[in-house]
Design a protein around this motif. Structure first.
Motif, PDB file in Angstrom:
ATOM      1  N   GLU A 124      55.419  34.512  20.806  1.00  0.00           N
ATOM      2  CA  GLU A 124      55.716  34.636  18.920  1.00  0.00           C
ATOM      3  C   GLU A 124      56.317  35.640  19.196  1.00  0.00           C
ATOM      4  N   ALA A 125      57.044  37.058  19.521  1.00  0.00           N
ATOM      5  CA  ALA A 125      57.830  37.870  19.303  1.00  0.00           C
ATOM      6  C   ALA A 125      59.071  37.685  19.360  1.00  0.00           C
ATOM      7  N   THR A 126      59.802  36.384  19.419  1.00  0.00           N
ATOM      8  CA  THR A 126      60.965  35.842  18.688  1.00  0.00           C
ATOM      9  C   THR A 126      61.299  35.454  17.216  1.00  0.00           C
ATOM     10  N   THR A 127      59.983  35.498  17.335  1.00  0.00           N
ATOM     11  CA  THR A 127      60.121  35.296  15.649  1.00  0.00           C
ATOM     12  C   THR A 127      59.442  35.941  15.066  1.00  0.00           C
ATOM     13  N   LEU A 128      60.268  36.869  13.443  1.00  0.00           N
ATOM     14  CA  LEU A 128      59.435  37.392  12.872  1.00  0.00           C
ATOM     15  C   LEU A 128      59.575  36.534  11.367  1.00  0.00           C
ATOM     16  N   THR A 129      58.581  37.419  10.625  1.00  0.00           N
ATOM     17  CA  THR A 129      57.879  36.581   9.555  1.00  0.00           C
ATOM     18  C   THR A 129      57.575  37.392   8.137  1.00  0.00           C
ATOM     19  N   VAL A 130      58.256  37.630   7.220  1.00  0.00           N
ATOM     20  CA  VAL A 130      57.823  37.878   5.963  1.00  0.00           C
ATOM     21  C   VAL A 130      57.593  37.160   4.399  1.00  0.00           C
ATOM     22  N   GLY A 131      56.366  37.001   4.319  1.00  0.00           N
ATOM     23  CA  GLY A 131      56.280  35.396   3.527  1.00  0.00           C
ATOM     24  C   GLY A 131      56.865  34.451   4.035  1.00  0.00           C
ATOM     25  N   ASP A 132      58.050  34.270   2.899  1.00  0.00           N
ATOM     26  CA  ASP A 132      58.681  32.517   2.944  1.00  0.00           C
ATOM     27  C   ASP A 132      59.524  32.585   3.763  1.00  0.00           C
ATOM     28  N   LEU A 133      59.752  34.196   4.595  1.00  0.00           N
ATOM     29  CA  LEU A 133      61.455  34.481   4.859  1.00  0.00           C
ATOM     30  C   LEU A 133      61.199  34.710   6.769  1.00  0.00           C
ATOM     31  N   ALA A 134      61.788  33.965   7.365  1.00  0.00           N
ATOM     32  CA  ALA A 134      61.761  33.730   9.061  1.00  0.00           C
ATOM     33  C   ALA A 134      63.439  34.403   9.637  1.00  0.00           C
ATOM     34  N   LEU A 135      63.201  35.066  10.707  1.00  0.00           N
ATOM     35  CA  LEU A 135      64.142  35.954  11.056  1.00  0.00           C
ATOM     36  C   LEU A 135      63.469  34.865  12.765  1.00  0.00           C
ATOM     37  N   ARG A 140      68.760  33.183  16.725  1.00  0.00           N
ATOM     38  CA  ARG A 140      70.105  34.468  15.125  1.00  0.00           C
ATOM     39  C   ARG A 140      70.027  33.524  14.442  1.00  0.00           C
ATOM     40  N   GLU A 141      69.108  32.672  13.733  1.00  0.00           N
ATOM     41  CA  GLU A 141      68.595  32.023  12.752  1.00  0.00           C
ATOM     42  C   GLU A 141      67.844  32.664  11.519  1.00  0.00           C
ATOM     43  N   VAL A 142      68.409  32.778  10.265  1.00  0.00           N
ATOM     44  CA  VAL A 142      67.188  32.893   9.265  1.00  0.00           C
ATOM     45  C   VAL A 142      67.363  31.837   7.998  1.00  0.00           C
ATOM     46  N   THR A 143      65.971  31.986   8.103  1.00  0.00           N
ATOM     47  CA  THR A 143      65.650  30.711   6.467  1.00  0.00           C
ATOM     48  C   THR A 143      65.258  31.117   5.476  1.00  0.00           C
ATOM     49  N   ARG A 144      65.000  30.850   4.391  1.00  0.00           N
ATOM     50  CA  ARG A 144      64.101  31.415   3.349  1.00  0.00           C
ATOM     51  C   ARG A 144      63.900  30.239   2.528  1.00  0.00           C
ATOM     52  N   ALA A 160      66.486  42.321  10.789  1.00  0.00           N
ATOM     53  CA  ALA A 160      65.518  42.435  11.917  1.00  0.00           C
ATOM     54  C   ALA A 160      64.644  43.503  11.979  1.00  0.00           C
ATOM     55  N   TYR A 161      65.835  44.613  11.656  1.00  0.00           N
ATOM     56  CA  TYR A 161      64.959  45.921  11.332  1.00  0.00           C
ATOM     57  C   TYR A 161      64.002  45.762  10.375  1.00  0.00           C
ATOM     58  N   LEU A 162      64.250  45.233   9.177  1.00  0.00           N
ATOM     59  CA  LEU A 162      63.630  45.730   8.375  1.00  0.00           C
ATOM     60  C   LEU A 162      61.573  44.734   8.677  1.00  0.00           C
ATOM     61  N   MET A 163      62.250  43.755   9.225  1.00  0.00           N
ATOM     62  CA  MET A 163      61.081  42.769   9.280  1.00  0.00           C
ATOM     63  C   MET A 163      60.052  43.221   9.942  1.00  0.00           C
TER      64      MET A 163
END
Length: 224
Positions: A124-135, A140-144, A160-163
């Motif tokens: 799952e390391a290919t996907t980063l999440t912070v709250g309802d934000l996903a990268l 190379r897709e970002v959704t909120r 990506a660096y921040l997340m």
């Protein structure tokens, strides 16, 4: 995603590192075999890009040593040697893929992404999440909140660096090194402009703001 680049040609190494940083990856570099081996043993990497002709310790010997020590990082071998025999040697030494110089960055990126997908440890390391934000780094897709957000390459790299470091305050110097690798004059406000653009896309339409300014220190992203 953490990428190790072991390449002694300065121009090629810079070309590879810049490309991956702009795609949102964290890149560590070595310009000789012993240093590359040291880095590869110090921390886990999602993939490594390894030149064959290296000073101090050639790429095949380095790769053989990694496999002997049970380091299973996926490795793409770079080489100017085009013969089938050379490719076979590289793969038999423990390489997962072989790319002949000169090469295009999009092809290298696609091959690295394919290796990471196939790597059991990437998960799952290919996907980063912070709250309802996903990268999604590979797609190379970002959704909120399920809504797609279109980002430019440097915006994507910064997010990506921040997340990856959510909850951790990142200084301006850290962001400059990661996103630009010191390829611009720090006295300019280009970084602040980039953060502003990213905020407009990530936070502007939402009451809850994810990207915060820590005055005099830097920036942080967090869900709470």
């Amino acid at each position: 995603m953490n990428i190790l680049v072991v390449e002694d040609d300065i121009k090629i190494a810079s070309y590879i590192a810049t490309g991956f940083r702009q795609e949102g990856y964290t890149v560590h570099q070595a310009d000789n075999g012993p240093k590359g081996l040291q880095l590869a043993l110090q921390a886990p990497y999602d993939a490594a890009i390894l030149d064959i002709m290296l000073p101090g310790l050639d790429g095949l010997a380095l790769l053989d040593e990694l496999r002997r020590r049970h380091v299973d990082t996926p490795v793409i071998i770079l080489s100017a040697k085009r013969s089938v025999e050379d490719r076979v040697k590289g793969l038999q030494a423990g390489g997962d893929d072989y790319l002949v110089k000169p090469f295009s960055f999009p092809e290298l990126l696609a091959r690295v992404q394919a290796l990471i997908r196939r790597s059991a440890k990437s998960g799952e390391a290919t996907t980063l999440t912070v709250g309802d934000l996903a990268l999604d780094i590979l797609k190379r897709e970002v959704t909120r909140d399920g809504q797609p957000i279109d980002l430019q390459p440097r915006e994507f790299a910064l997010l990506a660096y921040l997340m990856r470091n959510q909850g951790r305050v990142l200084s301006k110097a850290m962001i400059i090194e990661h996103v630009w690798h010191y390829n611009f004059t720090p006295q300019t406000n280009v970084m602040d402009v980039l953060v502003c653009r990213l905020r407009n896309k990530i936070d502007r339409n939402y009451d809850h703001k994810l990207i915060r300014t820590i005055r005099g220190v830097g920036y942080v992203i967090k869900a709470d």
